[in-house]
Motif scaffolding. Sequence first.
Motif, PDB file in Angstrom:
ATOM      1  N   CYS A  22       0.583  -1.388  -0.030  1.00 36.91           N
ATOM      2  CA  CYS A  22       0.074  -0.005   0.064  1.00 36.91           C
ATOM      3  C   CYS A  22       0.857   1.349   0.084  1.00 36.91           C
ATOM      4  O   CYS A  22       0.593   2.246  -0.682  1.00 36.91           O
ATOM      5  CB  CYS A  22      -1.071  -0.069   1.222  1.00 36.91           C
ATOM      6  SG  CYS A  22      -2.054  -0.950   0.959  1.00 36.91           S
ATOM      7  N   VAL A  23       1.825   1.009   0.831  1.00 37.16           N
ATOM      8  CA  VAL A  23       2.942   2.535   0.838  1.00 37.16           C
ATOM      9  C   VAL A  23       3.319   2.612  -0.443  1.00 37.16           C
ATOM     10  O   VAL A  23       3.485   3.915  -0.975  1.00 37.16           O
ATOM     11  CB  VAL A  23       3.784   2.352   1.836  1.00 37.16           C
ATOM     12  CG1 VAL A  23       4.856   3.382   1.871  1.00 37.16           C
ATOM     13  CG2 VAL A  23       3.157   2.230   3.323  1.00 37.16           C
ATOM     14  N   ARG A  24       3.773   1.692  -1.186  1.00 37.63           N
ATOM     15  CA  ARG A  24       4.667   1.475  -2.381  1.00 37.63           C
ATOM     16  C   ARG A  24       3.511   2.109  -3.258  1.00 37.63           C
ATOM     17  O   ARG A  24       3.945   2.942  -4.319  1.00 37.63           O
ATOM     18  CB  ARG A  24       5.214   0.185  -2.975  1.00 37.63           C
ATOM     19  CG  ARG A  24       6.322  -0.049  -2.136  1.00 37.63           C
ATOM     20  CD  ARG A  24       7.147  -1.120  -2.866  1.00 37.63           C
ATOM     21  NE  ARG A  24       6.385  -2.185  -3.697  1.00 37.63           N
ATOM     22  CZ  ARG A  24       5.882  -3.416  -2.817  1.00 37.63           C
ATOM     23  NH1 ARG A  24       6.182  -3.466  -1.632  1.00 37.63           N
ATOM     24  NH2 ARG A  24       5.059  -4.310  -3.517  1.00 37.63           N
ATOM     25  N   SER A  25       2.263   1.679  -3.639  1.00 35.19           N
ATOM     26  CA  SER A  25       1.361   1.902  -4.495  1.00 35.19           C
ATOM     27  C   SER A  25       0.704   3.571  -4.366  1.00 35.19           C
ATOM     28  O   SER A  25       0.492   3.949  -5.448  1.00 35.19           O
ATOM     29  CB  SER A  25       0.027   0.879  -4.269  1.00 35.19           C
ATOM     30  OG  SER A  25       0.579  -0.315  -4.507  1.00 35.19           O
ATOM     31  N   PHE A  26       0.445   3.713  -2.850  1.00 35.09           N
ATOM     32  CA  PHE A  26      -0.314   4.936  -2.893  1.00 35.09           C
ATOM     33  C   PHE A  26       0.532   6.106  -2.034  1.00 35.09           C
ATOM     34  O   PHE A  26       0.173   7.319  -2.144  1.00 35.09           O
ATOM     35  CB  PHE A  26      -1.450   4.738  -1.872  1.00 35.09           C
ATOM     36  CG  PHE A  26      -2.278   3.725  -2.465  1.00 35.09           C
ATOM     37  CD1 PHE A  26      -2.939   3.542  -3.890  1.00 35.09           C
ATOM     38  CD2 PHE A  26      -2.629   2.641  -1.515  1.00 35.09           C
ATOM     39  CE1 PHE A  26      -3.490   2.616  -4.173  1.00 35.09           C
ATOM     40  CE2 PHE A  26      -3.424   1.441  -2.022  1.00 35.09           C
ATOM     41  CZ  PHE A  26      -3.928   1.570  -3.206  1.00 35.09           C
ATOM     42  N   GLY A  27       1.847   5.951  -1.704  1.00 39.23           N
ATOM     43  CA  GLY A  27       2.579   6.895  -0.845  1.00 39.23           C
ATOM     44  C   GLY A  27       2.870   8.214  -1.511  1.00 39.23           C
ATOM     45  O   GLY A  27       3.058   9.192  -0.941  1.00 39.23           O
ATOM     46  N   ASP A  28       2.929   8.173  -2.923  1.00 40.13           N
ATOM     47  CA  ASP A  28       3.304   9.400  -3.503  1.00 40.13           C
ATOM     48  C   ASP A  28       2.027  10.153  -4.101  1.00 40.13           C
ATOM     49  O   ASP A  28       1.995  11.129  -4.951  1.00 40.13           O
ATOM     50  CB  ASP A  28       4.247   9.423  -4.604  1.00 40.13           C
ATOM     51  CG  ASP A  28       5.598   8.965  -4.007  1.00 40.13           C
ATOM     52  OD1 ASP A  28       5.759   9.555  -3.004  1.00 40.13           O
ATOM     53  OD2 ASP A  28       6.317   8.406  -4.625  1.00 40.13           O
ATOM     54  N   ASP A  29       0.720   9.736  -3.876  1.00 41.21           N
ATOM     55  CA  ASP A  29      -0.609  10.094  -4.165  1.00 41.21           C
ATOM     56  C   ASP A  29      -0.760  11.627  -3.766  1.00 41.21           C
ATOM     57  O   ASP A  29      -0.444  11.830  -2.563  1.00 41.21           O
ATOM     58  CB  ASP A  29      -1.649   9.127  -3.882  1.00 41.21           C
ATOM     59  CG  ASP A  29      -1.939   7.973  -4.635  1.00 41.21           C
ATOM     60  OD1 ASP A  29      -0.945   7.886  -5.777  1.00 41.21           O
ATOM     61  OD2 ASP A  29      -2.627   7.047  -4.463  1.00 41.21           O
ATOM     62  N   SER A  30      -1.552  12.323  -4.667  1.00 42.75           N
ATOM     63  CA  SER A  30      -1.801  13.682  -4.011  1.00 42.75           C
ATOM     64  C   SER A  30      -2.661  13.777  -2.773  1.00 42.75           C
ATOM     65  O   SER A  30      -2.440  14.883  -2.152  1.00 42.75           O
ATOM     66  CB  SER A  30      -2.576  14.409  -5.196  1.00 42.75           C
ATOM     67  OG  SER A  30      -3.732  13.863  -5.516  1.00 42.75           O
ATOM     68  N   ILE A  31      -3.417  12.725  -2.410  1.00 43.61           N
ATOM     69  CA  ILE A  31      -3.996  12.828  -1.182  1.00 43.61           C
ATOM     70  C   ILE A  31      -3.250  12.838  -0.227  1.00 43.61           C
ATOM     71  O   ILE A  31      -3.390  13.643   1.312  1.00 43.61           O
ATOM     72  CB  ILE A  31      -4.918  11.529  -0.872  1.00 43.61           C
ATOM     73  CG1 ILE A  31      -5.869  11.675   0.235  1.00 43.61           C
ATOM     74  CG2 ILE A  31      -4.247  10.324  -1.107  1.00 43.61           C
ATOM     75  CD1 ILE A  31      -6.762  12.706   0.400  1.00 43.61           C
ATOM     76  N   TYR A  32      -2.158  12.226  -0.173  1.00 49.17           N
ATOM     77  CA  TYR A  32      -0.952  12.476   0.789  1.00 49.17           C
ATOM     78  C   TYR A  32       0.024  13.396   0.670  1.00 49.17           C
ATOM     79  O   TYR A  32       0.259  14.303   1.607  1.00 49.17           O
ATOM     80  CB  TYR A  32      -0.322  11.118   0.940  1.00 49.17           C
ATOM     81  CG  TYR A  32      -1.009   9.895   1.435  1.00 49.17           C
ATOM     82  CD1 TYR A  32      -1.990   9.844   2.366  1.00 49.17           C
ATOM     83  CD2 TYR A  32      -1.107   8.821   0.394  1.00 49.17           C
ATOM     84  CE1 TYR A  32      -2.596   8.891   2.598  1.00 49.17           C
ATOM     85  CE2 TYR A  32      -1.822   7.703   0.761  1.00 49.17           C
ATOM     86  CZ  TYR A  32      -2.656   7.694   1.912  1.00 49.17           C
ATOM     87  OH  TYR A  32      -3.416   6.695   2.160  1.00 49.17           O
ATOM     88  N   THR A  33       0.388  13.931  -0.401  1.00 49.17           N
ATOM     89  CA  THR A  33       1.612  14.954  -0.760  1.00 49.17           C
ATOM     90  C   THR A  33       0.847  16.252  -0.484  1.00 49.17           C
ATOM     91  O   THR A  33       1.613  17.218  -0.412  1.00 49.17           O
ATOM     92  CB  THR A  33       2.070  14.620  -2.027  1.00 49.17           C
ATOM     93  OG1 THR A  33       1.010  14.611  -3.192  1.00 49.17           O
ATOM     94  CG2 THR A  33       2.841  13.254  -2.152  1.00 49.17           C
ATOM     95  N   ASN A  34      -0.451  16.416  -1.041  1.00 52.59           N
ATOM     96  CA  ASN A  34      -1.137  17.951  -1.193  1.00 52.59           C
ATOM     97  C   ASN A  34      -2.101  18.153  -0.218  1.00 52.59           C
ATOM     98  O   ASN A  34      -2.653  19.255   0.123  1.00 52.59           O
ATOM     99  CB  ASN A  34      -1.364  18.115  -2.648  1.00 52.59           C
ATOM    100  CG  ASN A  34      -0.350  17.908  -3.695  1.00 52.59           C
ATOM    101  OD1 ASN A  34       1.001  18.391  -3.218  1.00 52.59           O
ATOM    102  ND2 ASN A  34      -0.454  17.695  -5.002  1.00 52.59           N
ATOM    103  N   VAL A  35      -2.656  17.136   0.434  1.00 51.22           N
ATOM    104  CA  VAL A  35      -3.861  17.092   1.114  1.00 51.22           C
ATOM    105  C   VAL A  35      -3.722  16.908   2.400  1.00 51.22           C
ATOM    106  O   VAL A  35      -3.623  17.849   3.300  1.00 51.22           O
ATOM    107  CB  VAL A  35      -5.098  16.389   0.454  1.00 51.22           C
ATOM    108  CG1 VAL A  35      -6.303  16.636   1.327  1.00 51.22           C
ATOM    109  CG2 VAL A  35      -5.470  16.596  -0.884  1.00 51.22           C
TER     110      VAL A  35
END
Length: 218
Positions: A22-35
């Motif tokens: 999950c961390v590899r798949s979603f860790g750089d998604d904008s929900i985490y990086t920008n929100v």
Amino acid sequence: MDDKPVILPLPSRLYDKAIDLCVRSFGDDSIYTNVLYKDLPDRTVVLKPSYRAYLEHTKPHGLQFYIHPTGNEDEISCLMVAMPPNIHWPSEEWNKWLERHKQILEEQGKPELQERYDITEDFWDDCRESLFLEDCFYLVLLATSEDQRGKGLASLLLQHLFDMADKINVGIYIECTEERNLEFYLKRGFKVMQKLPYPVANDEFCSFMKRDPVALKT
């Protein structure tokens, strides 16, 4: 030898590998990086316990499935986690995680991010309620290992959930937080019910998507 993928219940012994996926798949998604975690130097310190909390809280409902590489049940090729209809998030246990979440952000020198998180959680809750999505299955996680993508494994797991939902004539919903994933779900029968900007990041959007049940052939 039969190489057809097999869907299995996710055992607790594979939770660490599920979390890493999950961390590899979603860790750089904008929900985490920008929100949620804008300007947080190391997001893994909060993402790993966050995904563990998701797994622990959904575990009692038995909707955690995975597909493994042929002949190796200790590896995860694709993962799906869902919640059944009309099951409220376990508030007591979740509040324990929120306290830990707050502590982690303080340790990282970013206590102000807790407010962003709380506002976003309330935004999701309000939208689910206004769209009457509580009576649907909730697709919490769907992730495929990088070297296993393009093989239809995510679609296979989704169909497994579709079959369960159609059998009892209820829908499935997902909060699609990444624009690039919209087409994947649209092609598989989901429709965008509402697309809204996040209260804490107006340039980022969440699409609330639903798949209606399909009548079973008799």
